[in-house]
Design an enzyme around this catalytic site. Structure first.
Site, PDB file in Angstrom:
ATOM      1  N   TYR A 248     -29.863 -25.053 -42.713  1.00 32.74           N
ATOM      2  CA  TYR A 248     -29.210 -23.853 -43.213  1.00 32.74           C
ATOM      3  C   TYR A 248     -27.635 -24.148 -43.222  1.00 32.74           C
ATOM      4  CZ  TYR A 248     -26.323 -19.520 -42.217  1.00 32.74           C
ATOM      5  OH  TYR A 248     -25.387 -18.632 -42.318  1.00 32.74           O
TER       6      TYR A 248
HETATM    7  O1  UGB Z   1     -22.548 -18.380 -36.964  1.00 36.65           O
HETATM    8  C1  UGB Z   1     -23.331 -18.695 -37.744  1.00 36.65           C
HETATM    9  O2  UGB Z   1     -23.151 -19.286 -38.607  1.00 36.65           O
HETATM   10  C2  UGB Z   1     -24.701 -18.299 -37.460  1.00 36.65           C
HETATM   11  O3  UGB Z   1     -24.859 -17.305 -36.499  1.00 36.65           O
HETATM   12  C3  UGB Z   1     -26.271 -17.098 -36.001  1.00 36.65           C
HETATM   13  O4  UGB Z   1     -26.931 -18.222 -35.595  1.00 36.65           O
HETATM   14  P1  UGB Z   1     -26.788 -18.406 -34.193  1.00 36.65           P
HETATM   15  O5  UGB Z   1     -25.531 -18.723 -33.660  1.00 36.65           O
HETATM   16  O6  UGB Z   1     -27.803 -19.619 -34.025  1.00 36.65           O
HETATM   17  O7  UGB Z   1     -27.306 -17.102 -33.614  1.00 36.65           O
HETATM   18  P2  UGB Z   1     -28.886 -16.703 -33.031  1.00 36.65           P
HETATM   19  O8  UGB Z   1     -29.861 -17.054 -33.619  1.00 36.65           O
HETATM   20  O9  UGB Z   1     -28.433 -15.313 -32.471  1.00 36.65           O
HETATM   21  O10 UGB Z   1     -28.735 -17.603 -31.667  1.00 36.65           O
HETATM   22  C4  UGB Z   1     -27.421 -17.294 -30.545  1.00 36.65           C
HETATM   23  C5  UGB Z   1     -27.580 -18.211 -29.338  1.00 36.65           C
HETATM   24  O11 UGB Z   1     -28.838 -17.872 -28.618  1.00 36.65           O
HETATM   25  C6  UGB Z   1     -29.944 -19.004 -28.456  1.00 36.65           C
HETATM   26  N1  UGB Z   1     -31.204 -18.647 -28.593  1.00 36.65           N
HETATM   27  C7  UGB Z   1     -31.757 -18.173 -29.683  1.00 36.65           C
HETATM   28  C8  UGB Z   1     -33.118 -17.864 -29.717  1.00 36.65           C
HETATM   29  C9  UGB Z   1     -33.649 -17.702 -28.593  1.00 36.65           C
HETATM   30  O12 UGB Z   1     -34.935 -17.335 -28.578  1.00 36.65           O
HETATM   31  N2  UGB Z   1     -33.149 -18.200 -27.282  1.00 36.65           N
HETATM   32  C10 UGB Z   1     -31.942 -18.717 -27.440  1.00 36.65           C
HETATM   33  O13 UGB Z   1     -31.567 -19.050 -26.258  1.00 36.65           O
HETATM   34  C11 UGB Z   1     -29.434 -20.091 -29.562  1.00 36.65           C
HETATM   35  O14 UGB Z   1     -29.557 -21.366 -29.093  1.00 36.65           O
HETATM   36  C12 UGB Z   1     -27.680 -19.616 -29.568  1.00 36.65           C
HETATM   37  O15 UGB Z   1     -27.150 -20.482 -28.776  1.00 36.65           O
HETATM   38  C13 UGB Z   1     -26.994 -16.426 -37.362  1.00 36.65           C
HETATM   39  O16 UGB Z   1     -28.218 -16.300 -36.998  1.00 36.65           O
HETATM   40  C14 UGB Z   1     -27.000 -17.555 -38.534  1.00 36.65           C
HETATM   41  O17 UGB Z   1     -27.495 -16.933 -39.669  1.00 36.65           O
HETATM   42  C15 UGB Z   1     -25.455 -17.777 -38.896  1.00 36.65           C
HETATM   43  O18 UGB Z   1     -24.914 -16.992 -39.389  1.00 36.65           O
END
Ligand code: UGB
Length: 452
Positions: A248
């Site tokens: 991504y």
């Molecule tokens: O800023 C971005 O550019 C991206 O932001 C977002 O990604 P992330 O920051 O990864 O958000 P998100 O999935 O909510 O996980 C948040 C936290 O929860 C943790 N996480 C997640 C899932 C889970 O089951 N458990 C968990 O601990 C996980 O490890 C993480 O630490 C957008 O989805 C992406 O499309 C993109 O726009």
């Protein structure tokens, strides 16, 4: 063997020649008859195949024709009406913009489209309504937009003909390009969808923009994930972005390079926005805050990832209203594209901004805030972060956006999640009991659904 020979060669001498000749004639006749029958059969089969194929192609063409969700005079009228700015004459903000919003039925797309429409700009949306997450939520967002006079076309940014038609019908001043395959971890399941939307789709859109006359200015969604394994905090636009941790991230970084090329060769005005984990009402069900809320309310466990050495993961969670202000500020300051007829006439702006909140919060803290607003304790499974493309933390330096866009986030995670929970309960039909919330018979998207 004997029997066979006897059958073929009659035992009476003298008769042999004649009978042999007759037998041969019969054989030849049989052979000829069967060849011609075969020939006829072959002809028949060829004819059948040909008519089947032409019928198929007729069905294909006509189904394409009938299934096409765009085109026609009525459709063009809808597009023009939706694209027309409606700012009051003499308004300090000028005549108003005509904005094509891609991914308009998405989370950020819906909010930005509404904000633009509310201040009097013209907006046309395009969205492919794919099933990465529940399309009914996207349809509900489309209904919300329609009720405010924003028309959303069902179509894909990979459809160059549709895009060319749109630019024929409307001289868009701006494109807000938000259509993308989102999600960090899903890239391991479906890598092709990232290439399809974030690379091929982006190029198709840029081709249409560079050919358009006038060329629009483009503001598009990059991502905080481009910082990848960079550990210099806070993340500044000039920091390294050549160590992506996920496909991504790699496609978003590629997007930054691709847009640079179109700026350089064709004079397209480009602004790339690195969003930091955007959240809020009408959000994305695949994101942690959303899926945690769903599971907590349903009494199901949630999985909380933890970094190496038991360090909590953290994100610079950014509230949607702040992001919308950053997007509109970018559109307002974009400057013009300089090309015509596919040729650059002078240098055009190329900008990249972080749009974050500047105060990272750990994931366990996010869960505590949700527990407070939902009045339910979460069942947590804490596991070590799998090697799935996640990064341990994000933290934005927003000085550049503040200086050039007037960007100033004002919503902290507690306030933002409270608004999200309020929307979630209303949208999914929960009522407030004395101690907790329970589901009602309301279905998502019914009139009880809250607006924003
Ligand atoms: O800023 C971005 O550019 C991206 O932001 C977002 O990604 P992330 O920051 O990864 O958000 P998100 O999935 O909510 O996980 C948040 C936290 O929860 C943790 N996480 C997640 C899932 C889970 O089951 N458990 C968990 O601990 C996980 O490890 C993480 O630490 C957008 O989805 C992406 O499309 C993109 O726009």
């Amino acid at each position: 063997m004997r029997v066979l020979e006897d059958d073929m060669f009659p035992s009476t001498p003298g008769k042999v020649k004649i009978e042999r000749a007759t037998a041969m004639n019969r054989q030849l006749h049989r052979c000829f008859a069967s060849t011609s029958t075969m020939f006829l059969w072959a002809l028949f089969l060829v004819a059948m195949t040909a008519s089947y194929l032409s019928f198929q192609s007729f069905v294909d063409t006509s189904s394409k024709y009938f299934a096409a969700s765009w085109g026609g005079l009525h459709w063009e009228r809808q597009i023009r009406a939706s694209a027309a700015p409606r700012r009051p004459p003499g308004s300090a903000a000028g005549a108003g913009m005509s904005v094509l919003v891609t991914g308009a039925a998405g989370f950020v797309g819906t909010h930005c489209s509404l904000a633009l429409r509310k201040r009097g700009d013209g907006v046309v949306g395009i969205d492919n309504f794919n099933s990465y997450y529940d399309p009914s939520l996207k349809k509900a967002r489309r209904s919300l937009l329609a009720s405010h006079g924003v028309f959303v076309i069902e179509g894909d940014i990979n459809d160059g003909r549709l895009l060319a038609k749109l630019f024929d019908v409307v001289p868009f001043t701006h494109v807000l390009h938000l259509a993308a395959q989102a999600g960090v971890r899903y890239a391991m399941e479906n890598p092709a969808s990232y290439v399809h939307s974030n690379i091929a789709g982006l190029v198709t859109l840029l081709e249409a923009c560079k050919d358009a006359d006038p060329q629009p200015a483009i503001v598009w969604a990059s991502s905080s994930s481009v910082y990848g394994l960079n550990d210099k905090v806070p993340f500044t636009e000039s920091d390294r972005t050549d160590q992506p941790a996920s496909l991504y991230a790699a496609t978003k970084k590629a997007g930054e390079e691709i847009t640079h090329t179109y700026n350089h060769i064709y004079g397209l005005s480009i602004t790339g926005l690195r969003f930091f984990t955007v959240y809020g009402p009408w959000g994305r069900p695949d994101m942690a805050y959303f899926s945690f809320t769903r599971n907590i309310l349903q009494g199901k466990p949630i999985t909380v990832y933890r970094g190496k050495n038991r360090v909590d993961l953290a994100r610079d969670f950014t509230y949607i209203d702040d992001i919308v202000k950053g997007c509109l500020g970018s559109l307002d300051t974009a400057g013009k594209s300089t090309g015509t007829g596919g040729k650059k006439r002078g240098p055009a702006p190329y900008r990249i901004f972080n749009l974050g909140n500047t105060s990272p919060v750990t994931v366990p803290n996010l869960v505590s805030i949700l527990e407070k607003h939902l009045r339910v304790k979460a069942k947590k499974n804490v596991v070590e972060m799998p090697g799935n493309g996640d990064v341990p933390f994000t933290h934005a330096n927003i000085s550049l956006a503040r200086q050039q866009l007037g960007y100033k986030p004002t919503t902290n995670l507690d306030v933002g999640l409270k608004k999200f929970v309020k929307w979630y309960l209303s949208y999914y039909g929960y009522t407030r009991g004395s101690k907790n919330f329970s589901p009602t018979t309301a279905t998502p998207g019914d009139p009880r659904t809250s607006e924003l």
